[in-house]
Design a protein around this motif. Structure first.
Motif, mmCIF file in Angstrom:
data_model
loop_
_atom_site.group_PDB
_atom_site.id
_atom_site.type_symbol
_atom_site.label_atom_id
_atom_site.label_comp_id
_atom_site.label_asym_id
_atom_site.label_seq_id
_atom_site.Cartn_x
_atom_site.Cartn_y
_atom_site.Cartn_z
ATOM 1 N N ASP A 400 0.844 -1.199 0.000
ATOM 2 C CA ASP A 400 0.000 0.000 0.000
ATOM 3 C C ASP A 400 0.880 1.249 0.000
ATOM 4 O O ASP A 400 2.103 1.171 0.206
ATOM 5 N N ASP A 401 0.232 2.389 -0.254
ATOM 6 C CA ASP A 401 0.966 3.656 -0.250
ATOM 7 C C ASP A 401 1.139 4.115 1.202
ATOM 8 O O ASP A 401 0.399 4.950 1.708
ATOM 9 N N LEU A 402 2.154 3.526 1.854
ATOM 10 C CA LEU A 402 2.410 3.805 3.260
ATOM 11 C C LEU A 402 3.759 4.485 3.411
ATOM 12 O O LEU A 402 4.638 4.367 2.549
ATOM 13 N N HIS A 403 3.918 5.190 4.539
ATOM 14 C CA HIS A 403 5.161 5.874 4.853
ATOM 15 C C HIS A 403 5.563 5.524 6.279
ATOM 16 O O HIS A 403 4.701 5.404 7.156
ATOM 17 N N ILE A 404 6.862 5.378 6.481
ATOM 18 C CA ILE A 404 7.390 5.034 7.790
ATOM 19 C C ILE A 404 8.530 5.979 8.119
ATOM 20 O O ILE A 404 9.108 6.627 7.248
ATOM 21 N N VAL A 436 3.232 -5.339 2.098
ATOM 22 C CA VAL A 436 3.072 -4.443 3.248
ATOM 23 C C VAL A 436 1.660 -3.864 3.140
ATOM 24 O O VAL A 436 1.378 -3.077 2.223
ATOM 25 N N GLN A 437 0.792 -4.237 4.048
ATOM 26 C CA GLN A 437 -0.611 -3.812 4.024
ATOM 27 C C GLN A 437 -0.966 -3.153 5.359
ATOM 28 O O GLN A 437 -0.414 -3.506 6.400
ATOM 29 N N SER A 442 -6.984 -0.020 11.866
ATOM 30 C CA SER A 442 -5.898 0.759 12.440
ATOM 31 C C SER A 442 -5.366 1.712 11.390
ATOM 32 O O SER A 442 -5.257 1.370 10.209
ATOM 33 N N ALA A 443 -5.022 2.933 11.835
ATOM 34 C CA ALA A 443 -4.509 3.936 10.907
ATOM 35 C C ALA A 443 -3.007 4.108 11.005
ATOM 36 O O ALA A 443 -2.421 4.814 10.174
ATOM 37 N N ASP A 444 -2.357 3.481 12.020
ATOM 38 C CA ASP A 444 -0.917 3.669 12.204
ATOM 39 C C ASP A 444 -0.165 2.355 12.373
ATOM 40 O O ASP A 444 0.969 2.345 12.865
ATOM 41 N N ARG A 445 -0.774 1.238 11.970
ATOM 42 C CA ARG A 445 -0.104 -0.069 12.069
ATOM 43 C C ARG A 445 -0.221 -0.800 10.731
ATOM 44 O O ARG A 445 -1.300 -0.890 10.146
ATOM 45 N N GLY A 446 0.943 -1.251 10.241
ATOM 46 C CA GLY A 446 0.974 -2.035 9.008
ATOM 47 C C GLY A 446 1.578 -3.414 9.270
ATOM 48 O O GLY A 446 2.224 -3.642 10.303
ATOM 49 N N LEU A 447 1.389 -4.319 8.334
ATOM 50 C CA LEU A 447 1.890 -5.686 8.485
ATOM 51 C C LEU A 447 2.840 -5.986 7.326
ATOM 52 O O LEU A 447 2.453 -5.929 6.149
ATOM 53 N N LEU A 500 3.241 5.975 9.384
ATOM 54 C CA LEU A 500 2.828 7.364 9.631
ATOM 55 C C LEU A 500 1.393 7.569 9.139
ATOM 56 O O LEU A 500 1.031 7.090 8.039
ATOM 57 N N PRO A 501 0.554 8.278 9.905
ATOM 58 C CA PRO A 501 -0.836 8.472 9.469
ATOM 59 C C PRO A 501 -0.907 9.421 8.261
ATOM 60 O O PRO A 501 -0.030 10.207 8.007
#
Length: 501
Positions: A400-404, A436-437, A442-447, A500-501
């Protein structure tokens, strides 16, 4: 504010209204006293005139009884001197024969049979005359004097200047209006007072009619209330213009203030109080100071951003230099184990370099490190530094389009590097799926989930985990503050990471 001013000025308005009403009441009492004096004076004058004429008439008819007929001429002169209409009088005997009298015809209204009967003074019904009756001593002659309305009005006219008055005589149910007011009967309020004449059965009534109610009189009556309301309105206008409106504009300007702007709240206000002007100037000075500090902070932040970018750039360059040096040393090595050791070190240095390069790319927007570009670039770097037999190792990425953050990106990069290298060692021709999903709810936890057939439970996998990889993976999971879950049957590893949210 208007209500407060109104209530504050209300006692003054009530005092002025009570004073005005008291003045009106005093004027009414004075008018009533003046009317009482006027009607009493008129009654006395009219009584005196009637008595004087009666005395003259009494002397005349008594003298006629003594065969003196010239006295009628003297009576005629006396009555004409008082009556502008000629003084109508007539003397009769019991047989109804006129002894003497005025040249004019006797007014109608008195029956000849009533000449010797009736009161001393009598109002004739239907005619504008008052008759005064006098009998001789022997009761053989009777004298009649007719008083016209004009004569009665001239005699009863009071010396006081009362306007809109009406004089009337009343005897029983008979009434003779002597004078009428100048205004119509239905206009205004009337005040009447009466006085008795001699004889006492006749009443002289004087009626004074107040002038009609006009707009001017009504305004003069309610002038205190109008002044009270005007004072409250003017006070509210002044307070609103000098205090309330400037304060409202000042509050709006402050409410819509954004850091970095300079407040000018008093530009649209022409007549504020000096205290509010001073307050506005204070806000303007404070906003100028804040704007100056904001500009200085923005400049400092830009300088800090440039320094940070420079640090990340230098770290990335230094890591690339280190990777190049390791690559040079690896080329000069002849032992396969040494070559593999150099390659393993180079892959980890490349992983750290990839993290810094991605963090440097996202630094402008300050969104952290993108997971998808990080793993994609890391996968390409791992395949580029893989052993010859593992160059066709397949890596599929689903993210997903996630940022850490960088603190999470470094252990994630090392974790992926360790598992990819482990899978390449166990099955160089194999494949791997990395996903990575965002966790549901939850808005701040990915797997982070890594799956490969090479990672299924086996003796070789257990040997490598005991030899080195197990300790490294455990240390990385501790840095991520989450347990690393292994499924030997499916050949997968999974761990939860903060996003990051």
């Amino acid at each position: 504010m208007f209500l407060i001013l109104t209530l504050a000025l209300l006692p003054l308005g009530l005092i002025a209204l009570i004073a005005s009403l008291q003045a009106i009441r005093t004027a009414d009492l004075e008018k009533e006293a003046l009317l009482r004096v006027a009607v009493t004076q008129s009654a006395r004058k009219l009584t005196a005139d009637l008595q004087s004429d009666r005395t003259a008439l009494q002397l005349t008819i008594n003298s006629l009884g003594a065969a003196d007929t010239l006295i009628c001429d003297r009576l005629d002169l006396f009555l004409k001197s008082n009556d502008p209409e000629g003084g109508l009088y007539y003397i009769y005997d019991r047989a109804g024969r006129r002894i003497c009298g005025s040249d004019r015809a006797e007014p109608e209204g008195l029956d000849r049979r009533e000449r010797f009967s009736g009161p001393h003074a009598q109002i004739l019904g239907g005619t504008p005359y008052l008759v005064s009756r006098v009998k001789s001593r022997d009761n053989q002659l009777v004298g009649l004097i007719y008083y016209s309305r004009v004569h009665l009005e001239s005699v009863a006219d009071p010396a006081t200047a009362l306007q809109n008055r009406q004089l009337s005589l009343r005897q029983g149910d008979r009434q003779l209006i002597i004078s009428r007011p100048r205004v119509s009967p239905g206009d205004g309020r009337t005040t009447s007072l009466s006085a008795r004449l001699e004889p006492p059965d006749i009443l002289l009534t004087m009626t004074v009619r107040d002038p009609p109610a006009t707009v001017a009189r009504t305004l003069s009556l309610f002038l205190p209330l109008v002044m009270w309301f005007a004072a409250a309105a003017i006070g509210w206008f002044v307070v609103n213009r000098l205090l309330i409106r400037p304060l409202v504009l000042l509050r709006r300007a402050v409410a819509s203030y954004h850091p970095g702007e300079v407040l000018e709240p008093m530009q649209r206000v022409r007549t504020p109080a000096q205290e509010i002007v001073a307050l506005g100037e204070t806000f303007r000075e404070i906003s100028e100071d804040v704007a100056t500090h904001e500009a200085e902070m923005a400049e400092s932040l830009e300088t800090q951003r440039k320094l940070t970018r420079e640090v990340h750039h230098r770290v990335k360059n230094n890591l690339q230099i280190i990777a190049s040096l390791i690559n040079l040393h690896a080329r000069s090595a002849h032992d396969p184990e040494a070559v593999e050791a150099y390659a393993s070190i180079q892959r980890r240095v490349d992983a750290l370099s990839v993290v810094h390069r991605n963090h440097f790319a996202e630094l402008e927007e300050n969104r952290g490190v993108g997971v998808r570009p990080l793993i994609s670039e890391l996968s390409a770097s791992l395949r580029g530094t893989a052993p010859t037999q593992a160059r066709r190792f397949g890596i599929q990425i689903d993210s997903d389009d996630l940022h850490i953050s960088q603190d999470v990106a470094v252990p994630v990069a090392f974790l992926v590097t360790e598992l990819v290298e482990l899978a390449m060692r166990l099955d160089p021709q194999g494949r791997m799926h990395i996903s990575v999903q965002l966790q549901p709810g939850s808005a701040d936890r990915g797997l982070l989930h890594i799956h490969s057939p090479a990672l299924r439970a086996s003796e070789d996998l257990a040997g490598h985990m005991e030899d080195r990889y197990g300790r490294v993976l455990t240390g990385l999971s501790r840095q991520l503050r989450a347990p690393l879950e292994q499924d030997g049957d499916a050949g997968s590893f999974a761990i939860a990471i903060n996003v990051l949210p």
